[in-house]
Design a protein around this motif. Structure first.
Motif, PDB file in Angstrom:
ATOM      1  N   GLU B 436       0.817  -1.209   0.000  1.00 28.36           N
ATOM      2  CA  GLU B 436       0.000   0.000   0.000  1.00 28.36           C
ATOM      3  C   GLU B 436       0.849   1.257   0.000  1.00 28.36           C
ATOM      4  O   GLU B 436       0.510   2.239  -0.638  1.00 28.36           O
ATOM      5  CB  GLU B 436      -0.886   0.016   1.239  1.00 28.36           C
ATOM      6  N   LYS B 437       1.951   1.201   0.744  1.00 25.03           N
ATOM      7  CA  LYS B 437       2.827   2.377   0.787  1.00 25.03           C
ATOM      8  C   LYS B 437       3.335   2.690  -0.615  1.00 25.03           C
ATOM      9  O   LYS B 437       3.409   3.851  -1.019  1.00 25.03           O
ATOM     10  CB  LYS B 437       4.016   2.121   1.711  1.00 25.03           C
ATOM     11  N   LEU B 438       3.694   1.649  -1.354  1.00 28.66           N
ATOM     12  CA  LEU B 438       4.207   1.854  -2.707  1.00 28.66           C
ATOM     13  C   LEU B 438       3.130   2.458  -3.604  1.00 28.66           C
ATOM     14  O   LEU B 438       3.390   3.366  -4.394  1.00 28.66           O
ATOM     15  CB  LEU B 438       4.689   0.530  -3.299  1.00 28.66           C
ATOM     16  N   LEU B 439       1.917   1.954  -3.473  1.00 30.79           N
ATOM     17  CA  LEU B 439       0.852   2.445  -4.343  1.00 30.79           C
ATOM     18  C   LEU B 439       0.448   3.872  -3.975  1.00 30.79           C
ATOM     19  O   LEU B 439       0.064   4.653  -4.842  1.00 30.79           O
ATOM     20  CB  LEU B 439      -0.352   1.503  -4.287  1.00 30.79           C
ATOM     21  N   ARG B 440       0.534   4.189  -2.700  1.00 29.85           N
ATOM     22  CA  ARG B 440       0.276   5.576  -2.299  1.00 29.85           C
ATOM     23  C   ARG B 440       1.338   6.497  -2.883  1.00 29.85           C
ATOM     24  O   ARG B 440       1.048   7.564  -3.405  1.00 29.85           O
ATOM     25  CB  ARG B 440       0.279   5.706  -0.773  1.00 29.85           C
ATOM     26  N   GLN B 441       2.585   6.070  -2.790  1.00 26.73           N
ATOM     27  CA  GLN B 441       3.676   6.866  -3.323  1.00 26.73           C
ATOM     28  C   GLN B 441       3.487   7.070  -4.829  1.00 26.73           C
ATOM     29  O   GLN B 441       3.634   8.178  -5.343  1.00 26.73           O
ATOM     30  CB  GLN B 441       5.010   6.150  -3.042  1.00 26.73           C
ATOM     31  N   LEU B 442       3.124   6.003  -5.514  1.00 29.77           N
ATOM     32  CA  LEU B 442       2.889   6.077  -6.959  1.00 29.77           C
ATOM     33  C   LEU B 442       1.792   7.093  -7.259  1.00 29.77           C
ATOM     34  O   LEU B 442       1.931   7.956  -8.131  1.00 29.77           O
ATOM     35  CB  LEU B 442       2.504   4.686  -7.481  1.00 29.77           C
TER      36      LEU B 442
END
Lengths: 191, 473
Positions: B436-442
């Motif tokens: 989720e952190k990665l997708l938020r960053q994206l």
């Protein structure tokens, strides 16, 4: 174009991150897509039960697909070809290259079994440079394509997209990055 | 155990004043209330329609030199041109929409008149309507008589072929690359950087007697294959993205930490078993990076409670929580209690036990009515009773599977927050799984870049990426 970059502090950035509305269903869909495409049928079944996420294709077809993959991995190329044709005879007709690779694999198996003379003639002409794992994924991909399903899971593409998006934004702003994809840990801007 | 309790209690005390900046579990769980609110509105919010040009603007045109047809889709130069300040210019009635990958329109030269000085381009709203597009700053035009492109710099640059009677010429903006592009008779002529910010109006100009041009703002099929162009532009971007290399098998670790984080224990076990034999050892090394102890904290209990909530067995879930994590249900007005009581009420409505629902509501939900942070949700919840078919009503989202999942996630997050091995700040990191952190960053990177581009281009929405990709390939 000597425009100065916008500087975004960690605090501001975290506020933005927290404001993102991610749907849980979308996350679950992404996970299910991974399990299905990579062929983890049991995990996909459990995940359907535990999260209520519907798989995008019939899970039974994964089992067939994995049986073919396994056959190739174990060197039972004849068995694999038969299974592929049972699934959909058009797959090998429309993928002559794949069929060729499967034949190559068969030869390699012959050599392994010590039936060298049989194999030697053909093998000398076209010795396969690829191992069975490659051919196995090739079969996997061909079957998926025939089922009009994408052959790659979406997750790796999204991760690549993240790296791309960070690079794109680098041109315009200084902000906290994520460099470690396995933890997703935010790192302070380097400037 | 007692030290655990006292830690949690002191946390509760510190954050009881509504301060949401802290890292304590209770406040982290507050965001689940916003998630409930988000479910209520998300469908409505998704489509922010943008208006597109539909016809020519007859009010703002260079009156006196030209006549716009009654259907406002063609224009004719009716005067005799004498100098450079009597051009017949007309803009579209609306600026080009910009929350998209491209904007495009076409003109058809019906008559090239005495000199064939037709032009197509883009101008700002305050453009001098007696000048050719491209002759003035903040405008851009592709001219028919010389095939030159003018970008407000006094003289033009060699660009493409000339065009005249019976030619179809198109003008477009590519927001992703920030370029103008032009076409002639269905073929791309060329593109130039777009250095003009803000709203741009599709513009046509005629400048010699009897020149006549009709416009197509999409009411007819374009001669140029704009869908194909968009697809190939997308493909270019996609190719650039696919070329990027990432550590092999990184996905496996992310899937595992996700399953661990949300307590999908059975899936995790099946996945672990299956990957043990098939995934190359490189992934094992990665796995060491995952703090197994931390992420598998209370895994089995989280799984059990998730199943109970997902099955609608809310009483059992509450009992389980009371037994295992009394500190979480100690405060009867906590977010977790609130969500569980709401869910119990929802489950009663689902099976048609309305009277029991009313009773339960009075007993367990009424106490939340006066509390600002809960009030709107309680009211929406009670509204379920009003409808004969609540699942089809505006509060029908409560009855969807996603609501159960949300409550299960809240319970999961609450339990994770009791992990005594985590410091406060780590707990806030722990709210989201790495995936989720990665997708938020994206998402934020894409949104931020778009905002620095003057909000032009497509918005990034994970939901669309997940659901549209198939048609894009």
């Amino acid at each position: 174009m000597a425009t100065s970059k916008k500087v975004i502090t960690r605090e501001e950035w975290e506020k933005k991150l927290n404001a993102v509305k991610l749907r849980k269903e979308d996350m679950n869909t992404l996970v299910m897509n991974f399990l299905v495409t990579e062929g983890y049928v049991e995990a996909a079944e459990k995940f359907q039960r535990e999260s209520g996420t519907k798989p995008e294709i019939d899970l039974a077809t994964i089992t067939d697909r994995m049986a073919v993959k396994k056959a190739v991995q174990n060197g039972n190329v004849e068995d694999a070809i038969e299974k592929v044709n049972d699934l959909n005879p058009e797959i090998l007709d429309t993928n002559p290259e794949l069929f060729f690779h499967l034949q190559q694999q068969r030869l390699i198996e012959l050599i392994r079994q010590g039936r060298t003379e049989e194999a030697l003639e053909f093998a000398q002409e076209e010795l396969a440079p690829r191992g069975e794992e490659n051919t196995a994924s090739e079969v996997n991909a061909a079957i998926l394509t025939s089922q009009s399903h994408e052959k790659d899971p979406k997750l790796p593409s999204l991760l690549k997209m993240l790296i791309w998006a960070q690079k794109q934004l680098d041109e315009k702003a200084v902000y906290p990055h994520i460099n470690d994809l396995s933890t997703g840990q935010l790192e302070d801007p380097s400037e | 155990m007692s030290s655990l309790l006292s830690t949690v209690n002191s946390d509760n005390g510190r954050h009881g004043n509504g301060d949401t900046s802290g890292g304590d579990g209770r406040d982290l769980i507050l965001h689940f209330l916003d998630k409930v609110r988000f479910s209520a509105t998300r469908d409505a919010k998704e489509d922010e329609g943008e208006e597109s040009p539909t016809e020519l603007n007859t009010i703002n045109s260079a009156g006196g030199f030209l006549v716009v047809s009654p259907d406002k889709l063609s224009v004719k130069y009716t005067s005799t041109n004498l100098h450079g300040h009597d051009v017949g210019v007309v803009q579209a009635n609306k600026p080009a929409p910009f929350k998209c990958l491209t904007y495009y329109f076409e003109i058809f030269v019906k008559d090239s008149g005495a000199k064939g000085q037709v032009a197509i381009g883009f101008t700002k709203e305050n453009f001098k309507m007696r000048r050719q597009p491209g002759w003035e700053v903040n405008s851009c035009g592709y001219h028919g008589d010389d095939g030159y492109l003018y970008r407000g710099q006094g003289k033009g640059e060699a660009f493409g072929p000339t065009y005249t009677k019976d030619d179809t010429v198109g003008g477009g903006i590519n927001y992703a690359t920030q370029e103008f592009f032009f076409t002639k008779n269905g073929a791309l002529v060329g593109k130039v950087p777009k250095d003009i910010r803000g709203h741009l109006f599709p513009t046509v100009a005629v400048h010699s007697q009897n020149e006549e041009v009709s416009v197509n703002f999409g009411q007819k099929k374009y001669v140029f294959d704009i869908e194909g162009y968009e697809a190939s532009e997308r493909n270019k971007q996609q190719m650039a993205i696919e070329k990027i290399s990432i550590p092999p098998n990184i996905g496996y670790g992310l899937i595992k930490t996700y399953l661990l984080h949300y307590g999908y224990e059975e899936t995790l076990n099946a996945f672990n078993l299956a990957t043990k034999t098939t995934v190359p050892p490189i992934c094992i090394a990665q796995e060491n990076a995952i703090d197994e102890d931390d992420s598998s904290y209370a895994l089995n209990q989280r799984k059990t409670l998730r199943q109970l909530v997902r099955n609608g067995e809310i009483d059992a879930a509450l009992t389980g929580l009371r037994d295992w994590y009394p500190q979480l249900v100690q405060d009867d007005k906590s977010v977790v209690c609130f969500l569980l009581h709401c869910q119990k009420f929802i489950e009663l409505v689902r099976v048609g036990k309305l009277e029991e629902g009313v009773k339960y509501g009075r007993l367990e939900l009424a106490k939340f009515v006066g509390l600002a942070r809960f009030q709107d949700i309680v009211e929406e919840c009670f509204a379920l009773l009003v409808y004969e078919k609540p699942e089809e009503s505006s509060v029908g989202y409560f009855l969807e599977d996603s609501q159960r999942e949300l409550v299960a996630d809240a319970v999961n997050a609450a339990i994770l927050s009791t992990n005594p091995n985590k410091k406060n700040e780590q707990r806030s990191c722990n709210l989201h799984s790495p995936l989720e952190k990665l997708l938020r960053q994206l998402t934020v990177c894409c949104l931020e870049r778009r905002s620095l581009n003057g909000d032009q281009g497509e918005t990034f929405r994970l939901h669309h990426v997940l659901n549209n990709n198939r048609t894009r390939r």
